[in-house]
Design a protein around this motif. Structure first.
Motif, PDB file in Angstrom:
ATOM      1  N   GLU A  99       0.827  -1.209   0.000  1.00 64.26           N
ATOM      2  CA  GLU A  99       0.000   0.000   0.000  1.00 64.26           C
ATOM      3  C   GLU A  99       0.861   1.258   0.000  1.00 64.26           C
ATOM      4  O   GLU A  99       0.555   2.227  -0.691  1.00 64.26           O
ATOM      5  CB  GLU A  99      -0.934   0.011   1.206  1.00 64.26           C
ATOM      6  CG  GLU A  99      -2.095  -0.944   1.090  1.00 64.26           C
ATOM      7  CD  GLU A  99      -3.048  -0.573  -0.028  1.00 64.26           C
ATOM      8  OE1 GLU A  99      -3.317   0.625  -0.239  1.00 64.26           O
ATOM      9  OE2 GLU A  99      -3.520  -1.497  -0.711  1.00 64.26           O
ATOM     10  N   THR A 101       3.878   1.519  -1.198  1.00 65.27           N
ATOM     11  CA  THR A 101       4.485   1.604  -2.520  1.00 65.27           C
ATOM     12  C   THR A 101       3.503   2.196  -3.529  1.00 65.27           C
ATOM     13  O   THR A 101       3.875   3.037  -4.347  1.00 65.27           O
ATOM     14  CB  THR A 101       4.947   0.206  -2.981  1.00 65.27           C
ATOM     15  OG1 THR A 101       5.869  -0.307  -2.030  1.00 65.27           O
ATOM     16  CG2 THR A 101       5.592   0.262  -4.346  1.00 65.27           C
ATOM     17  N   VAL A 102       2.254   1.780  -3.456  1.00 66.74           N
ATOM     18  CA  VAL A 102       1.229   2.320  -4.355  1.00 66.74           C
ATOM     19  C   VAL A 102       1.035   3.813  -4.106  1.00 66.74           C
ATOM     20  O   VAL A 102       0.925   4.601  -5.048  1.00 66.74           O
ATOM     21  CB  VAL A 102      -0.100   1.544  -4.192  1.00 66.74           C
ATOM     22  CG1 VAL A 102      -1.238   2.249  -4.907  1.00 66.74           C
ATOM     23  CG2 VAL A 102       0.053   0.129  -4.705  1.00 66.74           C
ATOM     24  N   GLN A 103       1.031   4.223  -2.841  1.00 65.89           N
ATOM     25  CA  GLN A 103       0.860   5.634  -2.522  1.00 65.89           C
ATOM     26  C   GLN A 103       2.042   6.471  -3.010  1.00 65.89           C
ATOM     27  O   GLN A 103       1.859   7.575  -3.524  1.00 65.89           O
ATOM     28  CB  GLN A 103       0.662   5.833  -1.017  1.00 65.89           C
ATOM     29  CG  GLN A 103      -0.646   5.277  -0.508  1.00 65.89           C
ATOM     30  CD  GLN A 103      -1.850   5.923  -1.160  1.00 65.89           C
ATOM     31  OE1 GLN A 103      -1.869   7.117  -1.431  1.00 65.89           O
ATOM     32  NE2 GLN A 103      -2.861   5.123  -1.440  1.00 65.89           N
ATOM     33  N   ARG A 105       3.950   5.698  -5.542  1.00 67.04           N
ATOM     34  CA  ARG A 105       3.798   5.740  -6.995  1.00 67.04           C
ATOM     35  C   ARG A 105       2.773   6.794  -7.400  1.00 67.04           C
ATOM     36  O   ARG A 105       2.981   7.570  -8.339  1.00 67.04           O
ATOM     37  CB  ARG A 105       3.365   4.373  -7.527  1.00 67.04           C
ATOM     38  CG  ARG A 105       3.301   4.367  -9.045  1.00 67.04           C
ATOM     39  CD  ARG A 105       2.216   3.572  -9.649  1.00 67.04           C
ATOM     40  NE  ARG A 105       0.913   3.835  -9.075  1.00 67.04           N
ATOM     41  CZ  ARG A 105      -0.153   3.137  -9.391  1.00 67.04           C
ATOM     42  NH1 ARG A 105      -0.061   2.129 -10.210  1.00 67.04           N
ATOM     43  NH2 ARG A 105      -1.325   3.428  -8.870  1.00 67.04           N
ATOM     44  N   ASN A 106       1.654   6.849  -6.682  1.00 67.32           N
ATOM     45  CA  ASN A 106       0.620   7.829  -6.999  1.00 67.32           C
ATOM     46  C   ASN A 106       1.136   9.257  -6.824  1.00 67.32           C
ATOM     47  O   ASN A 106       0.846  10.130  -7.643  1.00 67.32           O
ATOM     48  CB  ASN A 106      -0.611   7.602  -6.126  1.00 67.32           C
ATOM     49  CG  ASN A 106      -1.341   6.324  -6.490  1.00 67.32           C
ATOM     50  OD1 ASN A 106      -1.131   5.745  -7.550  1.00 67.32           O
ATOM     51  ND2 ASN A 106      -2.190   5.868  -5.585  1.00 67.32           N
ATOM     52  N   LYS A 107       1.902   9.492  -5.768  1.00 66.08           N
ATOM     53  CA  LYS A 107       2.464  10.835  -5.541  1.00 66.08           C
ATOM     54  C   LYS A 107       3.472  11.190  -6.633  1.00 66.08           C
ATOM     55  O   LYS A 107       3.491  12.328  -7.118  1.00 66.08           O
ATOM     56  CB  LYS A 107       3.146  10.914  -4.170  1.00 66.08           C
ATOM     57  CG  LYS A 107       2.194  10.863  -3.025  1.00 66.08           C
ATOM     58  CD  LYS A 107       1.376  12.127  -2.954  1.00 66.08           C
ATOM     59  CE  LYS A 107       0.468  12.096  -1.749  1.00 66.08           C
ATOM     60  NZ  LYS A 107      -0.337  13.288  -1.629  1.00 66.08           N
ATOM     61  N   LEU A 109       3.530  10.037  -9.678  1.00 63.83           N
ATOM     62  CA  LEU A 109       2.795  10.230 -10.917  1.00 63.83           C
ATOM     63  C   LEU A 109       2.097  11.589 -10.940  1.00 63.83           C
ATOM     64  O   LEU A 109       2.121  12.292 -11.959  1.00 63.83           O
ATOM     65  CB  LEU A 109       1.776   9.106 -11.107  1.00 63.83           C
ATOM     66  CG  LEU A 109       1.051   9.056 -12.433  1.00 63.83           C
ATOM     67  CD1 LEU A 109       2.047   8.928 -13.584  1.00 63.83           C
ATOM     68  CD2 LEU A 109       0.075   7.898 -12.450  1.00 63.83           C
ATOM     69  N   SER A 110       1.510  11.976  -9.818  1.00 64.41           N
ATOM     70  CA  SER A 110       0.850  13.287  -9.785  1.00 64.41           C
ATOM     71  C   SER A 110       1.874  14.414  -9.891  1.00 64.41           C
ATOM     72  O   SER A 110       1.608  15.443 -10.536  1.00 64.41           O
ATOM     73  CB  SER A 110      -0.007  13.439  -8.528  1.00 64.41           C
ATOM     74  OG  SER A 110       0.789  13.484  -7.388  1.00 64.41           O
ATOM     75  N   TYR A 112       4.720  14.216 -11.532  1.00 66.95           N
ATOM     76  CA  TYR A 112       5.126  14.200 -12.939  1.00 66.95           C
ATOM     77  C   TYR A 112       4.092  14.920 -13.801  1.00 66.95           C
ATOM     78  O   TYR A 112       4.439  15.753 -14.653  1.00 66.95           O
ATOM     79  CB  TYR A 112       5.310  12.761 -13.411  1.00 66.95           C
ATOM     80  CG  TYR A 112       5.583  12.639 -14.884  1.00 66.95           C
ATOM     81  CD1 TYR A 112       6.847  12.925 -15.397  1.00 66.95           C
ATOM     82  CD2 TYR A 112       4.584  12.252 -15.770  1.00 66.95           C
ATOM     83  CE1 TYR A 112       7.096  12.827 -16.755  1.00 66.95           C
ATOM     84  CE2 TYR A 112       4.830  12.148 -17.119  1.00 66.95           C
ATOM     85  CZ  TYR A 112       6.075  12.437 -17.612  1.00 66.95           C
ATOM     86  OH  TYR A 112       6.323  12.333 -18.947  1.00 66.95           O
ATOM     87  N   LYS A 113       2.808  14.624 -13.570  1.00 71.23           N
ATOM     88  CA  LYS A 113       1.754  15.269 -14.346  1.00 71.23           C
ATOM     89  C   LYS A 113       1.741  16.779 -14.111  1.00 71.23           C
ATOM     90  O   LYS A 113       1.539  17.558 -15.037  1.00 71.23           O
ATOM     91  CB  LYS A 113       0.394  14.680 -13.995  1.00 71.23           C
ATOM     92  CG  LYS A 113       0.179  13.297 -14.552  1.00 71.23           C
ATOM     93  CD  LYS A 113      -1.183  12.763 -14.163  1.00 71.23           C
ATOM     94  CE  LYS A 113      -1.402  11.373 -14.709  1.00 71.23           C
ATOM     95  NZ  LYS A 113      -2.709  10.821 -14.310  1.00 71.23           N
TER      96      LYS A 113
END
Length: 120
Positions: A99, A101-103, A105-107, A109-110, A112-113
């Motif tokens: 979990e 690691t997923v969080q 990754r989400n941070k 990715l956001s 980067y965007k």
């Protein structure tokens, strides 16, 4: 007593994860080489950069999941060396690491965007 062991295991896992995140933040912030070297020496790892740290953390998550699955399998087969509380702790530890690691990754990715949407 088993609940206290689970709490202690989760606490130590979260502490280790927070230390890893702190190290990644120091390196991602572009700090000077002395600070990064001090963090690397304190953690016992080489100054391998953000990509290397990310790869290592993914390998640790994978290893943790494999250990949890192996302990569950051993418990299901009736191995006397593995108890139910060990299986549950290993499973929860692997779940928390995944979990987190997923969080992360989400941070990433956001971030980067957000960077890609900046006007130049």
């Amino acid at each position: 007593m088993a609940i206290e062991a689970v709490g202690a295991a989760m606490s130590s896992a979260m502490t280790g994860s927070l230390q890893q995140l702190d190290q990644m933040a120091v390196q991602a912030a572009g700090s000077n080489a002395q600070t990064v070297g001090a963090v690397s020496e304190a953690s016992g790892t080489d100054a391998q950069g953000f990509a290397g740290m990310l790869k290592d953390s993914l390998a640790r998550v994978s290893q943790s999941q494999q250990v949890a699955a192996g302990q569950a399998r051993a418990f299901e087969l009736g191995s006397p060396d593995v108890s139910l509380d060990q299986v549950m702790v290993a499973g929860q530890k692997a779940s928390l690491e995944f979990e987190m690691t997923v969080q992360v990754r989400n941070k990433l990715l956001s971030a980067y965007k957000e960077i890609m949407n900046m006007a130049v």
